[in-house]
Design a protein around this motif. Sequence first.
Motif, PDB file in Angstrom:
ATOM      1  N   ASN A  27      18.211  -5.919 -84.698  1.00  0.00           N
ATOM      2  CA  ASN A  27      19.159  -5.102 -85.298  1.00  0.00           C
ATOM      3  C   ASN A  27      20.523  -5.608 -84.831  1.00  0.00           C
ATOM      4  O   ASN A  27      21.323  -4.970 -84.926  1.00  0.00           O
ATOM      5  N   LEU A 189      19.676   2.231 -79.923  1.00  0.00           N
ATOM      6  CA  LEU A 189      20.128   2.243 -81.515  1.00  0.00           C
ATOM      7  C   LEU A 189      21.066   3.091 -81.971  1.00  0.00           C
ATOM      8  O   LEU A 189      21.770   3.125 -82.702  1.00  0.00           O
ATOM      9  N   GLU A 192      24.439   2.663 -80.616  1.00  0.00           N
ATOM     10  CA  GLU A 192      25.075   1.394 -81.507  1.00  0.00           C
ATOM     11  C   GLU A 192      25.769   1.943 -82.947  1.00  0.00           C
ATOM     12  O   GLU A 192      26.791   1.724 -83.265  1.00  0.00           O
TER      13      GLU A 192
END
Length: 256
Positions: A27, A189, A192
Amino acid sequence: MPDGATPDTIANLRRDLAAAYRLIALNGMDDSIYTHISARMPDGPGGEKRFLLNPFGLRFDEVTAENLVTVDETGAVVDDPYGAGVNAAGFTIHSAVHMARHDAVCVLHTHTVAGVAVSSIKEGLLPLNQWSAQFHGRIAFHDYEGIALNLEERERIVADLGDKRVMLLRNHGTLLLGRSVAEAVKLALNLERSCKAQVAALGMGLTPVVLSDEVAEHTARQYDKAYDSQEVAGKPDPEWDAFLRRLDVVAPDYRG
């Protein structure tokens, strides 16, 4: 993780931690060979505290379940299959958090452009959308003191963290605590993309619509309930299973 965990439990922990490194890299959230994701192992036979960490010098996309290094609470190497050692200084923050927060199986630290950007503004993360609302009232802050090599800073980090699982390290990056590796990764995640969305929204030069405290808190509690259903109630985690299936396709060597 309870003492006396079975070999299968430890093997799964190593697999999950290796998966975390790969997912962070996949990612675009890694930073060359820097930052760390650590996992707490069961205590040793004499009560020794043990943790898993990446070998120093490897990129996150090179970490596997087999080459993870076992260290003690000081960062001293206990077992090193790869032979490269670890960045003991980089374990400074992690060791302090693990020793103070026994609920933290996994501690995840990142330096991403979006995360550093949001950590560098006074307001921090704003409840602008469903993603960021989950963190409403649930983010701790620690002021920047330079590169985290000072052992005395550890006490201040732990004090600032309190009982929260998410921290913005001012002018530095993010710190996430998970009751499992899976939870730490999902928090990372989600944080972010929340930071990315904020940078994008504020960058349009228009007027942002900030959610009310009432709506943001309601949404955060909905997320809390979902996380607790897996971490406390032990329900299956289909999202983590999906992440592992993705890695089995794009980076199957993480298990090795």
